[in-house]
Design a protein around this motif. Structure first.
Motif, PDB file in Angstrom:
ATOM      1  N   LEU A 124     -38.106 -25.118  27.145  1.00 57.76           N
ATOM      2  CA  LEU A 124     -36.769 -25.688  27.117  1.00 57.76           C
ATOM      3  C   LEU A 124     -36.644 -27.016  26.355  1.00 57.76           C
ATOM      4  O   LEU A 124     -35.634 -27.235  25.675  1.00 57.76           O
ATOM      5  CB  LEU A 124     -36.280 -25.839  28.570  1.00 57.76           C
ATOM      6  CG  LEU A 124     -34.897 -26.395  28.853  1.00 57.76           C
ATOM      7  CD1 LEU A 124     -34.362 -25.771  30.141  1.00 57.76           C
ATOM      8  CD2 LEU A 124     -34.914 -27.907  29.014  1.00 57.76           C
ATOM      9  N   PRO A 125     -37.634 -27.929  26.420  1.00 53.44           N
ATOM     10  CA  PRO A 125     -37.469 -29.216  25.722  1.00 53.44           C
ATOM     11  C   PRO A 125     -37.222 -29.097  24.223  1.00 53.44           C
ATOM     12  O   PRO A 125     -36.601 -30.000  23.640  1.00 53.44           O
ATOM     13  CB  PRO A 125     -38.795 -29.931  26.001  1.00 53.44           C
ATOM     14  CG  PRO A 125     -39.244 -29.376  27.314  1.00 53.44           C
ATOM     15  CD  PRO A 125     -38.869 -27.919  27.244  1.00 53.44           C
ATOM     16  N   ALA A 126     -37.666 -28.023  23.591  1.00 48.41           N
ATOM     17  CA  ALA A 126     -37.477 -27.889  22.144  1.00 48.41           C
ATOM     18  C   ALA A 126     -35.993 -27.823  21.785  1.00 48.41           C
ATOM     19  O   ALA A 126     -35.484 -28.651  21.018  1.00 48.41           O
ATOM     20  CB  ALA A 126     -38.215 -26.661  21.620  1.00 48.41           C
ATOM     21  N   MET A 127     -35.290 -26.847  22.337  1.00 52.18           N
ATOM     22  CA  MET A 127     -33.867 -26.712  22.046  1.00 52.18           C
ATOM     23  C   MET A 127     -33.056 -27.845  22.645  1.00 52.18           C
ATOM     24  O   MET A 127     -32.098 -28.342  22.035  1.00 52.18           O
ATOM     25  CB  MET A 127     -33.348 -25.360  22.564  1.00 52.18           C
ATOM     26  CG  MET A 127     -31.845 -25.140  22.349  1.00 52.18           C
ATOM     27  SD  MET A 127     -31.313 -25.302  20.629  1.00 52.18           S
ATOM     28  CE  MET A 127     -31.931 -23.761  19.944  1.00 52.18           C
ATOM     29  N   LEU A 128     -33.429 -28.298  23.832  1.00 52.31           N
ATOM     30  CA  LEU A 128     -32.678 -29.367  24.487  1.00 52.31           C
ATOM     31  C   LEU A 128     -32.700 -30.646  23.652  1.00 52.31           C
ATOM     32  O   LEU A 128     -31.695 -31.359  23.559  1.00 52.31           O
ATOM     33  CB  LEU A 128     -33.243 -29.635  25.881  1.00 52.31           C
ATOM     34  CG  LEU A 128     -32.527 -30.712  26.707  1.00 52.31           C
ATOM     35  CD1 LEU A 128     -31.054 -30.372  26.891  1.00 52.31           C
ATOM     36  CD2 LEU A 128     -33.205 -30.893  28.061  1.00 52.31           C
ATOM     37  N   THR A 129     -33.831 -30.935  23.026  1.00 53.42           N
ATOM     38  CA  THR A 129     -33.925 -32.126  22.187  1.00 53.42           C
ATOM     39  C   THR A 129     -32.928 -32.056  21.043  1.00 53.42           C
ATOM     40  O   THR A 129     -32.274 -33.052  20.710  1.00 53.42           O
ATOM     41  CB  THR A 129     -35.356 -32.296  21.636  1.00 53.42           C
ATOM     42  OG1 THR A 129     -36.265 -32.400  22.727  1.00 53.42           O
ATOM     43  CG2 THR A 129     -35.475 -33.555  20.788  1.00 53.42           C
ATOM     44  N   GLN A 130     -32.802 -30.892  20.454  1.00 49.08           N
ATOM     45  CA  GLN A 130     -31.822 -30.734  19.376  1.00 49.08           C
ATOM     46  C   GLN A 130     -30.400 -30.856  19.901  1.00 49.08           C
ATOM     47  O   GLN A 130     -29.559 -31.530  19.305  1.00 49.08           O
ATOM     48  CB  GLN A 130     -31.996 -29.376  18.690  1.00 49.08           C
ATOM     49  CG  GLN A 130     -31.070 -29.198  17.478  1.00 49.08           C
ATOM     50  CD  GLN A 130     -31.072 -27.787  16.964  1.00 49.08           C
ATOM     51  OE1 GLN A 130     -30.317 -26.937  17.435  1.00 49.08           O
ATOM     52  NE2 GLN A 130     -31.928 -27.502  15.996  1.00 49.08           N
TER      53      GLN A 130
END
Length: 357
Positions: free
Chosen positions: A62-68
């Protein structure tokens, strides 16, 4: 300089060979082929980086897309193109072939690849537990209560040679069941995993959220081993088991420290944001189509998995040793080589230690 097509093909072929026995990222994405690019985030005047994710819609990544979605890549001054592959092993293949500069997947790749002479390191450690759950069919729940009951059973895994595969084998052997005494069945995840469980093609299986949440919501299975929390990881595996992370080639990191620092700044800021917000608030920031079972179920999936994440991107002190011991129990490229594995070169805290997030 970018390699020519012949060189790139050779690199990709070599990567594929290296990764045949590799414990793949704990990927439960639906079956499919080819990388898919996520919608681009805000563009800024800064370096460009491609990151391959072993399933962008998986809660463990989840952190990958959430960061964007939070705009933190742009705020850190880096343009990130997120790509997703249905098979986590393909994320590492892309990294080794030079198609991308970073991969979001399981930390265990760094140990396996070092055993093969490849130097890859975790730069930001997203998690301290696998995020995996061993689910037993409701119909078999009274008969299968631990790994000791795996004998004669059909056990679902994402794919043969994946992290779900070797973690299943570890749980079996730890409880006195030999690997030869049960049948691992590749069933993918999502709807294919659910269908296999529902139809009796498997008695139990290992998967992650949001698949877990869907199974529990439908009453199709019960939790046997829950490794979504630090406590669950210690109980099942003997210690913290760092899994999802941003890992990169060490040579690239050394030559691009400023860009690597920008990535660390963005991801650490996201991890801190996650620790300060509710599952519902996190879910609301994600793409709507990630919540296929509805907003409430998706938020519940995030809530159940949230304890696995670190708040600062730092590798847990004893985590690498746990991963090494688990891999050494079964992995042909690691077993017997424990003494030659330099764990200090499988991760770095240099950038998260300086992160401004």
């Amino acid at each position: 300089m970018r390699p020519n097509s012949t060189g790139r093909a050779a690199a990709a072929a070599l990567a594929a060979v290296l990764l045949l026995p590799l414990s793949a990222c704990a990927n439960d994405a639906a079956a499919g082929h080819g990388a898919v690019a996520a919608p681009a985030g805000q563009q800024v005047d800064g370096p460009k980086v491609k990151i391959m994710v072993g399933g962008l819609d998986k809660v463990i990544y989840l952190p990958a897309m959430l960061t964007q979605r939070l705009g933190y890549f742009a705020e850190a001054g880096v343009n990130v193109e997120l790509l997703t592959e249905p098979a986590g092993v393909n994320a590492t293949t892309a990294l080794l072939a030079g198609d991308v500069q970073g991969a979001v997947g399981f930390y265990d790749h760094t140990i396996d690849l070092q055993a093969k002479g490849k130097n890859v390191e975790s730069v930001v450690q997203f998690s301290q537990a696998p995020g995996e759950v061993e689910i037993v069919s409701t119909k078999q729940a009274d008969a299968v209560k631990s790994g000791a009951d795996f004998k004669g059973r059909k056990l679902g895994v994402t794919s043969l040679g994946s992290s779900t595969d070797f973690l299943t084998k570890y749980l079996a052997v730890k409880n006195g069941t030999a690997v030869s005494e049960f049948s691992p069945i590749a069933v993918g995840a999502g709807q294919t995993f659910i269908a296999a469980l529902q139809q009796g093609s498997i008695d139990a299986g290992m998967t992650t959220d949001p698949t877990v949440a869907a199974i529990l919501d439908k009453g199709l299975g019960k939790v046997l081993y829950d490794m979504r929390t630090p406590e669950g990881s210690r109980q099942a595996l003997g210690g913290l088991y760092p899994s999802s992370s941003l890992y990169m080639n060490i040579d690239w990191v050394e030559k691009n420290k400023d860009t690597t620092q920008k990535l660390a700044n963005a991801f650490v800021k996201t991890l801190k944001w996650m620790s300060a917000h509710t599952p519902e608030e996190i879910a609301a920031k994600m793409p709507a189509d990630y919540a296929q079972g509805g907003a409430e179920q998706y938020a519940a999936a995030i809530k159940a998995t949230l304890p696995m994440f670190t708040t600062d991107g730092v590798m847990p002190a004893d985590g690498p040793k746990t991963v090494l011991s688990v891999l050494a129990a079964f992995h042909p490229d690691v077993k017997g080589k424990e003494g030659s594995i330099d764990l200090s070169r499988t991760y770095t805290t240099e950038f998260v230690g300086k992160a401004t997030g």
